[in-house]
Enzyme design. Structure first.
Site, short mmCIF file in Angstrom:
data_model
loop_
_atom_site.label_atom_id
_atom_site.label_comp_id
_atom_site.label_asym_id
_atom_site.label_seq_id
_atom_site.Cartn_x
_atom_site.Cartn_y
_atom_site.Cartn_z
N VAL A 15 1.00 -1.13 -0.05
CA VAL A 15 -0.01 -0.01 0.11
C VAL A 15 0.85 1.15 -0.04
O VAL A 15 0.73 1.98 -0.83
CB VAL A 15 -0.96 0.15 1.30
CG1 VAL A 15 -1.50 1.30 1.33
CG2 VAL A 15 -2.07 -0.93 0.96
N LYS A 207 -14.41 0.13 5.07
CA LYS A 207 -13.19 -0.69 4.71
C LYS A 207 -13.64 -2.03 5.01
O LYS A 207 -13.70 -3.14 4.37
CB LYS A 207 -11.99 -0.56 5.43
CG LYS A 207 -10.69 -1.56 5.15
CD LYS A 207 -10.50 -1.20 3.69
CE LYS A 207 -9.44 -2.36 3.55
NZ LYS A 207 -8.50 -2.17 2.57
N ASN A 211 -14.83 -5.14 2.23
CA ASN A 211 -14.07 -6.41 1.99
C ASN A 211 -15.04 -7.62 2.50
O ASN A 211 -14.75 -8.60 1.71
CB ASN A 211 -12.68 -6.27 2.88
CG ASN A 211 -11.59 -5.84 2.00
OD1 ASN A 211 -11.83 -5.25 1.13
ND2 ASN A 211 -10.37 -5.71 2.62
N LEU A 253 -17.44 -12.60 -9.01
CA LEU A 253 -18.09 -13.84 -9.10
C LEU A 253 -17.62 -14.74 -9.84
O LEU A 253 -18.08 -15.67 -10.38
CB LEU A 253 -19.62 -13.39 -9.91
CG LEU A 253 -20.79 -12.46 -9.13
CD1 LEU A 253 -21.90 -12.47 -10.05
CD2 LEU A 253 -21.31 -13.19 -8.01
N CYS A 263 -5.71 -9.63 2.92
CA CYS A 263 -6.62 -8.94 3.53
C CYS A 263 -8.10 -9.48 3.71
O CYS A 263 -8.52 -9.45 4.87
CB CYS A 263 -7.07 -7.76 2.37
SG CYS A 263 -5.46 -6.81 1.97
N LYS A 266 -8.16 -12.10 6.96
CA LYS A 266 -7.82 -11.14 8.06
C LYS A 266 -8.89 -10.45 8.35
O LYS A 266 -9.02 -10.16 9.71
CB LYS A 266 -6.38 -10.61 7.72
CG LYS A 266 -5.95 -9.31 8.74
CD LYS A 266 -4.69 -8.75 8.42
CE LYS A 266 -4.81 -7.56 7.40
NZ LYS A 266 -5.13 -6.26 7.89
N LYS A 323 -3.73 -15.42 -5.51
CA LYS A 323 -4.37 -14.82 -6.83
C LYS A 323 -3.50 -14.73 -8.13
O LYS A 323 -2.41 -14.63 -8.01
CB LYS A 323 -5.47 -13.54 -6.89
CG LYS A 323 -4.72 -12.40 -6.67
CD LYS A 323 -5.53 -11.17 -6.63
CE LYS A 323 -4.70 -9.98 -6.44
NZ LYS A 323 -5.46 -8.86 -6.50
C1 UGA Z 1 -8.82 -6.99 -1.50
C2 UGA Z 1 -10.09 -5.93 -2.12
O1 UGA Z 1 -10.25 -6.40 -3.40
C3 UGA Z 1 -9.22 -4.54 -2.29
O2 UGA Z 1 -10.32 -3.55 -2.58
C4 UGA Z 1 -8.95 -4.15 -0.91
O3 UGA Z 1 -8.28 -2.87 -0.80
C5 UGA Z 1 -7.54 -5.09 -0.61
O4 UGA Z 1 -8.26 -6.62 -0.30
C6 UGA Z 1 -7.25 -4.69 0.97
O5 UGA Z 1 -7.87 -4.77 1.90
O6 UGA Z 1 -6.12 -4.07 0.97
P1 UGA Z 1 -6.80 -8.11 -2.78
O7 UGA Z 1 -6.51 -8.84 -1.18
O8 UGA Z 1 -5.52 -7.53 -3.76
O9 UGA Z 1 -7.86 -6.83 -2.50
O10 UGA Z 1 -7.31 -9.29 -3.74
P2 UGA Z 1 -8.70 -9.67 -4.47
O11 UGA Z 1 -8.32 -9.24 -6.02
O12 UGA Z 1 -10.02 -8.76 -3.98
O13 UGA Z 1 -8.78 -11.08 -4.24
C7 UGA Z 1 -9.11 -11.78 -3.02
C8 UGA Z 1 -9.17 -12.99 -3.15
O14 UGA Z 1 -10.70 -13.38 -3.68
C9 UGA Z 1 -8.46 -14.02 -3.98
O15 UGA Z 1 -7.98 -15.12 -3.45
C10 UGA Z 1 -8.88 -13.92 -5.42
O16 UGA Z 1 -8.55 -15.01 -6.05
C11 UGA Z 1 -10.47 -14.19 -4.91
N1 UGA Z 1 -11.44 -14.00 -5.84
C12 UGA Z 1 -11.62 -12.84 -6.29
C13 UGA Z 1 -12.27 -15.09 -6.41
O17 UGA Z 1 -12.09 -16.15 -6.08
N2 UGA Z 1 -13.21 -14.81 -7.33
C14 UGA Z 1 -13.56 -13.65 -7.70
O18 UGA Z 1 -14.37 -13.36 -8.41
C15 UGA Z 1 -12.78 -12.44 -7.06
#
Ligand code: UGA
Length: 466
Positions: A15, A207, A211, A253, A263, A266, A323
């Site tokens: 960040v 926040k 999330n 989705l 994130c 946690k 991811k």
């Molecule tokens: C997440 C939030 O999306 C951000 O908006 C937030 O700022 C951040 O946490 C944070 O709190 O700092 P991030 O952890 O980078 O961001 O990851 P995401 O892209 O949100 O994915 C989170 C998890 O969900 C991953 O394991 C991803 O593979 C999974 N996911 C996401 C799915 O399985 N399906 C989806 O359609 C989207």
């Protein structure tokens, strides 16, 4: 013209760094503090310390111009008008509540360095009420700092893009001069997105509420995928149609192995702990967390079912980060699945073009670390796709190298029909399993022509029995 605010950023992580580089590129002088000397030295020398799309290109000119400087010592903050705090807030073991130790230490160090009125804006995700408590503590010490909440909504992997294209900016401030200073800082974004100035507790809760909602959406998509598997409905079409309703929206989705990262898990644990503390039942959120953990265990069982009759089974897990597009393995579902396979006595080879370092830290020498997908697949009985970090997977080349040609695709990343044509048994998420030809048996422990049984309700032709 009024000078732009001098900024301090505490914590040069996922960040802090994009934030520091982003504001420097908007013309602010930025001092970035990190307690890790090695990291500070690398940043000063212009070397990358985190993998983030476009970050190096954004950082380098700012560093060279001297507008962005890196220090270990908080003293460098002394002339700052606004300090943005972005230090980690991990879960405490057991309760899942937030460990605020690093925040407290950083706030004390900032207060020790700054003796004139300045804004201390907390970007770290902290429980509701933390800003108030910190403000009270600073007031008692006679510090002139005004505490604001400035939650971050960046996604890892697109933090630089997200910095310049926010969906909204939220500031929580109790005193007018601090709110004004933050409004001025965010002026360049006013024509790009709503800038909401609210009270500190509201900003802090935005926040967690965001999330948790996104995680619930992912978990819901996975539940629909489970339903599709039982009924023979096609998950991609179901969720596409569901997401076309603008009240629902198509993002978050994508079904898969569950959510992970530094994130969502946690923050959900923290929200549940807060719910207990404030006496608010959070059943939906609790179910989401539990369901996500159970999903990973269920997927391990699904993979083990493909290895049932094979002696000395071996799995190749491709993609280990939480991811696609990142090297971050924190709370990665793929790592949880590797752990489950190891606990069941399976030999596991792993590969990830980005995340091998993180994987080695978590898995050590308990797995075989392969340089590429082919090396991981060689001699394996199942190829497990953990993340979409292999966009150009050469299935044709991999097929003859495997002992048993099976794919369990936890991200629906592989072209299923093509895999089946090449002779793989293919199983994705929320789709019927596919296999066009019987599996060859070249392993001890199974009879000629024999292969592991298909899960109930599926045939080898891709049609589903109902
Ligand atoms: C997440 C939030 O999306 C951000 O908006 C937030 O700022 C951040 O946490 C944070 O709190 O700092 P991030 O952890 O980078 O961001 O990851 P995401 O892209 O949100 O994915 C989170 C998890 O969900 C991953 O394991 C991803 O593979 C999974 N996911 C996401 C799915 O399985 N399906 C989806 O359609 C989207």
């Amino acid at each position: 013209m009024k000078d732009k605010a001098r900024l301090g950023v505490v914590g040069a992580g996922y960040v802090g760094l994009p934030t520091a580089a982003g504001f420097a590129s908007l013309g602010h002088r930025v001092v970035c503090i990190d307690s890790n000397r090695d990291r500070v030295e690398q940043l000063r020398a212009g070397r990358s310390v985190i993998r983030e799309l476009g970050l190096d290109e954004l950082l380098e000119p700012q560093r060279r111009s001297g507008r962005l400087q890196f220090f270990e010592d908080f003293e460098a903050l002394r002339r700052s008008d606004i300090v943005l705090l972005s230090v980690p807030t991990p879960s405490l073991p057991g309760t899942g509540a937030v460990d605020l130790e690093q925040v407290r230490r950083a706030v004390a160090a900032v207060a020790g360095a700054i003796s004139q009125p300045a804004v201390l804006a907390i970007k770290s995700t902290v429980p509701v009420g933390t800003g108030d408590a910190l403000a009270e503590e600073l007031r008692r010490q006679g510090s002139p700092l005004a505490v604001a909440s400035f939650p971050e909504f960046f996604c890892e992997g697109s933090a630089v893009y997200d910095f310049f294209h926010p969906s909204r900016l939220v500031v929580g401030a109790e005193v007018e001069w601090a709110a004004d200073a933050m409004r001025e800082l965010l002026e360049p974004f006013r024509d790009r997105c709503p800038v909401l100035v609210v009270d500190r507790r509201t900003a802090e809760l935005v926040k967690y509420a965001s999330n948790a909602f996104l995680a619930m959406k992912v978990h819901y998509a996975n539940t629909v995928a489970d339903f599709c598997e039982k009924t023979g409905a096609d998950v991609d079409s179901v969720l596409r149609a569901v997401g076309l309703d603008p009240r629902i929206g198509g993002q978050f989705l994508r079904p898969g192995p569950g959510f992970g990262g530094s994130c969502f898990p946690k923050d959900i644990r923290a929200l549940i702990a807060m719910g207990r503390e404030w006496g608010v039942p959070l059943d939906l959120v609790e179910t989401t967390l539990r369901g996500n953990e159970m999903r990973q265990m269920a997927l391990v069982q699904r993979i083990l079912a493909r290895l049932q009759k094979i002696s000395h089974p071996r799995a190749a897990v491709l993609g280990l980060a939480f991811k696609a597009g990142t090297d971050d393995c924190r709370e990665s579902p793929a790592i949880a699945i590797v752990e489950g396979l190891l606990a069941a006595g399976v030999t596991v080879a792993v590969s990830d073009p980005l995340a091998m370092e993180g994987a080695r830290r978590l898995l050590g020498e308990r797995v075989l670390h392969a340089a590429n997908a082919l090396a991981a697949a060689r001699g394996s009985d199942v190829l497990v796709i953990g993340t979409e970090n292999f966009p150009d997977l050469d299935l044709e080349g991999i097929r003859p190298a495997m002992r048993t040609a099976q794919i369990v695709d936890l991200r629906n990343a592989v072209a299923a029909e093509r895999a089946a044509e090449l002779g793989f048994y293919y199983e994705g998420i929320g789709r019927p399993a596919l296999a066009t030809i019987p599996l060859p048996v070249s392993h001890p422990g199974a009879g000629e022509g024999e292969c592991a049984p298909l899960p109930q309700g599926r045939t080898r032709t891709g049609t589903t029995t109902r």
